[in-house]
Motif scaffolding. Structure first.
Motif, PDB file in Angstrom:
ATOM      1  N   GLY A   1      -0.343   1.953  -8.746  1.00 31.88           N
ATOM      2  CA  GLY A   1      -1.219   0.417  -9.672  1.00 31.88           C
ATOM      3  C   GLY A   1      -0.253  -0.856  -8.915  1.00 31.88           C
ATOM      4  O   GLY A   1      -1.015  -1.518  -9.342  1.00 31.88           O
ATOM      5  N   ILE A   2       0.566  -0.743  -8.407  1.00 26.85           N
ATOM      6  CA  ILE A   2       1.238  -2.038  -7.991  1.00 26.85           C
ATOM      7  C   ILE A   2       0.404  -3.239  -7.342  1.00 26.85           C
ATOM      8  O   ILE A   2      -0.358  -2.717  -7.316  1.00 26.85           O
ATOM      9  CB  ILE A   2       2.771  -1.503  -7.020  1.00 26.85           C
ATOM     10  N   ASN A   3       0.906  -4.244  -8.069  1.00 27.60           N
ATOM     11  CA  ASN A   3      -0.429  -5.218  -7.369  1.00 27.60           C
ATOM     12  C   ASN A   3      -1.881  -5.524  -7.811  1.00 27.60           C
ATOM     13  O   ASN A   3      -2.008  -5.601  -7.576  1.00 27.60           O
ATOM     14  CB  ASN A   3       0.333  -5.865  -5.612  1.00 27.60           C
ATOM     15  N   MET A   4      -1.962  -4.269  -8.926  1.00 27.37           N
ATOM     16  CA  MET A   4      -3.040  -4.153  -9.108  1.00 27.37           C
ATOM     17  C   MET A   4      -3.533  -4.831 -10.821  1.00 27.37           C
ATOM     18  O   MET A   4      -2.740  -4.532 -11.377  1.00 27.37           O
ATOM     19  CB  MET A   4      -4.125  -2.825  -8.997  1.00 27.37           C
ATOM     20  N   PRO A   5      -4.596  -5.040 -10.839  1.00 20.19           N
ATOM     21  CA  PRO A   5      -4.707  -5.907 -12.019  1.00 20.19           C
ATOM     22  C   PRO A   5      -4.599  -4.969 -13.126  1.00 20.19           C
ATOM     23  O   PRO A   5      -4.932  -3.965 -13.282  1.00 20.19           O
ATOM     24  CB  PRO A   5      -6.081  -6.945 -12.002  1.00 20.19           C
TER      25      PRO A   5
ATOM     26  N   GLY B   1       0.642  -0.817   0.196  1.00 18.35           N
ATOM     27  CA  GLY B   1      -0.444   0.262   0.281  1.00 18.35           C
ATOM     28  C   GLY B   1       0.510   0.999   0.036  1.00 18.35           C
ATOM     29  O   GLY B   1       0.746   2.156  -0.942  1.00 18.35           O
ATOM     30  N   ARG B   2       2.203   0.733   0.650  1.00 14.47           N
ATOM     31  CA  ARG B   2       3.076   2.354   0.618  1.00 14.47           C
ATOM     32  C   ARG B   2       3.791   2.458  -0.638  1.00 14.47           C
ATOM     33  O   ARG B   2       3.639   3.729  -0.770  1.00 14.47           O
ATOM     34  CB  ARG B   2       3.797   2.545   1.892  1.00 14.47           C
ATOM     35  N   LEU B   3       4.056   1.041  -1.046  1.00 14.15           N
ATOM     36  CA  LEU B   3       4.697   0.804  -2.221  1.00 14.15           C
ATOM     37  C   LEU B   3       3.951   2.341  -3.708  1.00 14.15           C
ATOM     38  O   LEU B   3       4.399   2.261  -4.551  1.00 14.15           O
ATOM     39  CB  LEU B   3       5.384  -0.309  -2.927  1.00 14.15           C
TER      40      LEU B   3
END
Length: 811
Positions: free
Chosen positions: A238-242, A230-232
Motif C-alpha cells: 500500500g505504499i503511497n496509498m491513503p 508500483g513495483r515497490l
C-alpha cells in the motif's frame, strides 16, 4: 614550433582544452618507456616540445582523456596543465604586443615543412592548418583584421566571462527523459524507513534488492516514479496509498553525460561531452559558436537523422527569446550551415555591424537588427553599394522605400549624418531684449515680425541704420542696410527674411568712442571713470574716495579738449585749462564744485610743495645707538648719521664698514669719511640706506684656484704670496696675473704686471684673496717653462741626429 606559437593569430590556434589533451598524449607516450613525468617538474621548453608532438595525434579528445586517466593522471593534473598553457599564451601575447609597439613591421615566417609559402600553397581554414604548409602572417594583416566590421552575434561567443553551463541545482524538468548513468534517489519514510540509490544501467533498467529489474529508459521522472512505486508495493504494501502509513519519494541524483557532435561552420568542430541537462546554447558556447563563414540563423539540431529544430540566434540576441533552445539528447548532431546573405550597415546606426538576413526580410528589418538610427542620422536617403555581375553599383534608397526594399548578398548600406545647418534659421543680434536664433515660420517672416518676437528694441538702439547679412546662392555674404526708424514707423516696406539671415541692430554707445573722465594726483583712488551726464568736479572727487593727506590747498586743475568752443584761446592752444581753489580743510568752493564735467576731461590734484612721507635709514653694528633714524632734511650725510648714533664703540673697524642702497653694495671707506668729512664719499642719505660697522677683523680669507682654500690670521707685514703659500700654493688652472684682493668695505685691488715686474695688491684686515681660473681659451696653452723645455728637447734631438749622420758619412 615555438615560432609557430608566436606568430599564428589566436583565431587559428587550437582550443586550450583540446591542446591540453594533445599534450597529455605526448606525456603518455613518454611514460611508456620511463617513469611518468610530473606536471610540476616540466619546464616551459618541455611543454613546448610536447605541444609539437601533440600536433601529430590522430586521437579525439575522449580517447586522449581516457588514455591519460589509464596512465594515472588525475583531473587535477589536467587543470595544472591548462594553467601552464594559459601562462605561456599570455607571455607570448605580451611579447608580441611589445614588438608591435616598437614599430616592428617584419613578417613572421612559420615553417612546418620543407616547402616555402607560395601564393596559395597553404591556407588556414576551420581553425586548423591544412597540408602542413608554411604560413606567413604579417602584422599589417592583423591590423586589417581588427579594422574589419564585426559580425553581429560573434562577440557573444568571444566574451571570456560569459558561461552557458547548465544549472544543475534546479528541480528536475518535467520532460527530462531518463537514460543510462542517471542516478535515482528512492526515499522510503513513514512506518518504514529505507533509502536506495540506484543507477540506470546500459540496458535502461534499475535494480532494487529483492525486486526484478525495472525498465525506466526514456521515461520522464514522473512516469518512472509511478512504475517504481508500483513495483515497490511488492515490498511495502500500500505504499503511497491513503491510510497505508508508508510513502516513497523518488528524485534525480547525479545526472548522466551525453555526447553531442557539432559540425559545419563552427569555430571548434567535434564531439563534446556535456551534461544531459545541456541545451543547444550550452553546446554552441563550448564549441566557440559559428565560425567566420557560419550562419547565426540556420543552426539545425539533428536527432535520429531527422531535423528536430532549426535555431535562429537572432531571436535570442534581439529579443532574448529561447523558444528554440531545446534540451539536447545523447548522439544529437548540431550542424551550423554556411551563411547565405550577409550585408553591412555602417554610419549613423546604433549597431554598425555585418548582419545576416533571410530572403523574406526587408531593409526595415535590417535597420531593426542594427538598433535603429542614431539621433543625428540622415534618414532622407540611405546610400547603398551593391555588387553586380561585373562591377559595383551605387543606389540611393528613399525613406519611402525602406519598408519594401529587399537586401541582397554583399550589400553595404551607409547611413549618413545630418548636415550642420538649419533650413529655417535667422539670427538677430544687438540692441534687442532677446537676441539669438529664431525660426522662420508662420507669423514670423519679416524683419519687423522678428524684432517683435525678440521682445522689441532697447532704448539705446541706433535707429538710423541697421544691417542684414545675407548669403547669396554661391554662399558669398552681402550686406543689406535699411533705416530702422522708418521701418518701425511703417514709412518703408517691411523686408522679407531668408534662411541664415543675420540682423544686426547696434546701440548708440557702440558707435562712438567710450566716454571717460580721469582724475590723477593726490586722491585716494586715481584712475578713469565712465562719463555720466551731469557729473561735477565734486562728484568725481567723491568717486575717487576723496583727497589724500598730502593734497595741496592751492588749486585743482582741469584740462578739457577743445572741439568747437575756441573763444579766448590762443591759436596754438588746443587744450582749455581751468583751476579751482581749495581751502585749508580741502573743501571745494560751492561755485567751483558745481562745474559740470564733459567727456574726456582730466582732473589733477596737486601735492603740497613740502609734504612728503617720512624717510629713514638703518645703521647697525659697532655703534652706540644702532637702529632706524629719520632723515630730517635733504642735506643729511653719513657723518651726520654717525653723530646721531653717538659715534662708534671701542673696537669698531670703520675701514671695513659696508654701505648698501636698494640691495646694492656701495664701496666706501668710513675711516677716511670720519677723518675728512668733506670727501666726496660722505654721500647724502636716501630712504632705505643701510650701514653696517663691524668689529675689528683679524682674518684673511683665501679662495679660488688654491690647493687648500682657507682663512688665516691677519699679519700686518705679510705679503700676498706668503698668504698663498699658507693655502698650499696655486693649482694648475690658476691665473697668476688675475689674482685680486677684495677688502671688507667692498673695494678691490688687482695684480699689476709691467715688463718683467709684478706688483701684488696689499692685504688688509678682513680682506679676501681670490685666485681666478684660467680662461678656457688659455687653459690648454703651454706655459713659458713648458715651451722652453720642449724647444730644448727638440734642439738636443737634432744634434744627436746630425752626429749620427756625420759618423755614417765618415765611414
Amino acid at each position: 614550433m615555438i615560432r609557430y606559437l608566436k606568430s599564428i593569430p589566436t583565431r587559428y590556434s587550437l582550443s586550450l582544452p583540446r591542446l591540453t589533451l594533445l599534450i597529455f598524449l605526448s606525456l603518455i607516450s613518454l611514460s611508456s618507456f620511463a617513469q611518468k613525468p610530473k606536471i610540476d617538474d616540466l619546464t616551459d621548453d618541455q611543454i613546448k616540445e610536447f605541444m609539437q608532438k601533440a600536433q601529430a595525434s590522430g586521437m579525439n579528445e575522449s580517447q586522449i582523456e581516457k588514455a591519460a586517466l589509464m596512465q594515472g593522471y588525475s583531473p587535477a593534473d589536467v587543470a595544472k596543465m591548462r594553467d601552464r598553457l594559459s601562462k605561456l599564451a599570455s607571455d607570448n601575447a605580451k611579447k608580441n604586443t611589445n614588438e608591435s609597439e616598437n614599430g616592428s613591421r617584419q613578417t613572421t615566417a612559420v615553417q612546418a615543412g620543407d616547402n616555402k609559402v607560395g601564393n596559395k600553397k597553404g591556407k588556414i581554414e576551420n581553425n586548423k592548418i591544412e597540408n602542413n604548409k608554411d604560413v606567413i602572417i604579417s602584422e599589417d594583416s592583423v591590423e586589417i583584421d581588427i579594422l574589419k566590421p564585426k559580425v553581429f552575434g560573434m562577440s557573444m561567443f568571444a566574451a571570456g566571462g560569459l558561461s552557458f553551463e547548465p544549472d544543475l541545482r534546479i528541480a528536475t524538468p518535467k520532460n527530462y527523459q531518463l537514460g543510462p548513468d542517471d542516478e535515482l534517489n528512492i526515499d522510503i519514510f513513514g512506518n518504514a524507513l529505507d533509502n536506495y540509490k540506484v543507477k540506470v544501467n546500459t540496458e535502461g533498467t534499475i535494480r532494487i534488492l529483492n525486486l526484478s529489474p525495472i525498465y525506466v529508459n526514456g521515461l520522464s521522472i514522473e512516469a518512472a516514479s509511478e512504475r517504481i512505486v508500483g513495483r515497490l508495493r511488492q515490498l511495502y504494501q500500500g505504499i503511497n496509498m491513503p491510510g497505508s502509513g508508508v510513502s516513497a519519494q523518488i528524485t534525480l541524483g547525479n545526472i548522466r553525460s551525453i555526447k553531442v557532435t557539432i559540425t559545419g561552420e563552427v569555430t571548434k568542430p567535434g564531439t563534446y561531452t556535456v551534461s544531459s541537462l545541456a541545451s543547444v546554447f550550452n553546446a554552441l558556447y563550448a564549441a566557440g559558436g559559428p565560425s567566420e563563414n557560419g550562419s547565426f540563423r540556420n543552426i539545425r539540431v539533428i536527432r535520429d537523422n531527422k531535423v528536430v529544430k532549426i535555431l535562429d540566434l537572432y531571436d535570442f540576441l534581439l529579443r532574448a527569446d529561447q523558444k528554440d533552445n531545446i534540451r539536447l539528447q545523447d548522439q544529437d548532431v548540431i550542424r551550423i550551415a554556411e551563411y547565405e546573405t550577409r550585408v553591412e550597415v555602417s554610419g549613423e546606426v546604433k549597431r554598425p555591424m555585418i548582419f545576416e538576413v533571410e530572403k523574406s526580410e526587408n531593409l526595415k528589418d535590417l535597420l531593426r537588427f542594427a538598433g535603429g538610427f542614431t539621433d543625428k542620422a540622415y534618414t532622407y536617403t540611405i546610400g547603398l553599394k551593391r555588387n553586380t555581375a561585373r562591377e559595383l553599383k551605387l543606389i540611393n534608397i528613399s525613406q519611402d522605400e525602406v519598408a519594401t526594399f529587399m537586401p541582397q548578398r554583399g550589400d553595404k548600406y551607409t547611413i549618413g549624418k545630418i548636415l550642420e545647418r538649419f533650413e529655417n534659421r535667422v539670427t538677430i543680434k544687438g540692441s534687442v531684449f532677446r537676441d539669438g536664433d529664431f525660426a522662420i515660420e508662420q507669423g514670423m517672416t519679416t524683419v519687423k515680425e522678428l524684432i517683435k518676437r525678440a521682445e522689441g528694441l532697447k532704448e539705446d538702439a541706433f535707429m538710423n541704420r541697421a544691417t542684414i547679412s545675407r548669403q547669396k546662392e554661391d554662399n558669398d555674404i552681402t550686406i543689406i542696410a535699411f533705416d530702422l526708424g522708418k521701418l518701425m514707423r511703417g514709412e518703408i516696406a517691411d523686408i522679407a527674411l531668408k534662411r541664415e539671415d543675420v540682423i544686426m541692430i547696434r546701440n548708440i554707445k557702440s558707435l562712438r568712442e567710450k566716454r571717460i573722465i580721469s582724475i590723477e594726483g593726490e586722491v585716494n583712488k586715481a584712475g578713469k571713470f565712465d562719463f555720466v551726464e551731469g557729473l561735477t568736479v565734486a562728484d568725481i572727487i567723491v568717486l575717487a574716495n576723496g583727497f589724500t593727506d598730502g593734497a595741496s590747498n592751492a588749486k585743482i586743475e582741469l584740462s578739457r579738449r577743445v572741439k568747437y568752443d575756441t573763444l579766448g584761446l590762443d591759436n596754438e592752444q588746443n587744450v582749455r585749462i581751468e583751476s579751482f581753489e581749495i581751502d585749508k580743510d580741502l573743501k571745494i568752493r560751492t561755485e567751483d564744485a558745481k562745474v559740470v564735467l564733459q567727456p574726456f576731461d582730466k582732473i589733477y590734484v596737486h601735492k603740497s610743495p613740502r609734504y612728503e612721507n617720512q624717510k629713514s635709514v638703518y645703521i647697525e653694528g659697532e655703534v652706540k645707538y644702532p637702529g632706524t633714524y629719520t632723515i630730517k632734511d635733504k642735506n643729511q650725510r653719513i657723518t651726520d648719521l654717525i653723530e646721531l648714533v653717538g659715534g662708534l664703540k671701542d673696537g669698531a673697524f670703520p675701514k671695513g664698514a659696508t654701505f648698501s642702497r636698494d640691495s646694492t653694495k656701495i664701496a666706501l671707506d668710513l675711516s677716511i669719511i670720519l677723518k675728512v668729512p668733506t670727501v666726496t664719499e660722505n654721500i647724502l642719505l636716501l630712504d632705505g640706506d643701510r650701514i653696517f660697522v663691524p668689529r675689528e677683523l683679524q682674518t684673511v680669507k683665501l679662495s679660488g684656484e688654491l690647493l687648500n682654500p682657507i682663512s688665516v690670521a691677519y699679519r700686518p707685514n705679510q705679503g700676498l704670496r706668503a698668504y698663498i703659500a699658507q693655502a698650499g700654493g696655486l693649482t694648475e688652472k690658476a691665473s697668476k696675473r688675475r689674482i685680486f684682493v677684495r677688502y671688507a668695505n667692498g673695494f678691490s685691488d688687482q695684480t699689476r704686471t709691467f715688463l718683467f715686474f709684478t706688483t701684488y695688491p696689499k692685504v688688509e684686515q678682513g680682506s679676501e684673496i681670490i685666485v681666478p681660473a684660467l680662461r678656457e681659451d688659455n687653459a690648454n696653452k703651454l706655459s713659458t717653462g713648458e715651451r722652453i723645455a720642449i724647444v730644448g728637447a727638440v734642439s738636443s734631438l737634432s744634434l744627436v741626429i746630425i752626429n749620427i749622420l756625420n759618423a755614417l758619412k765618415n765611414k
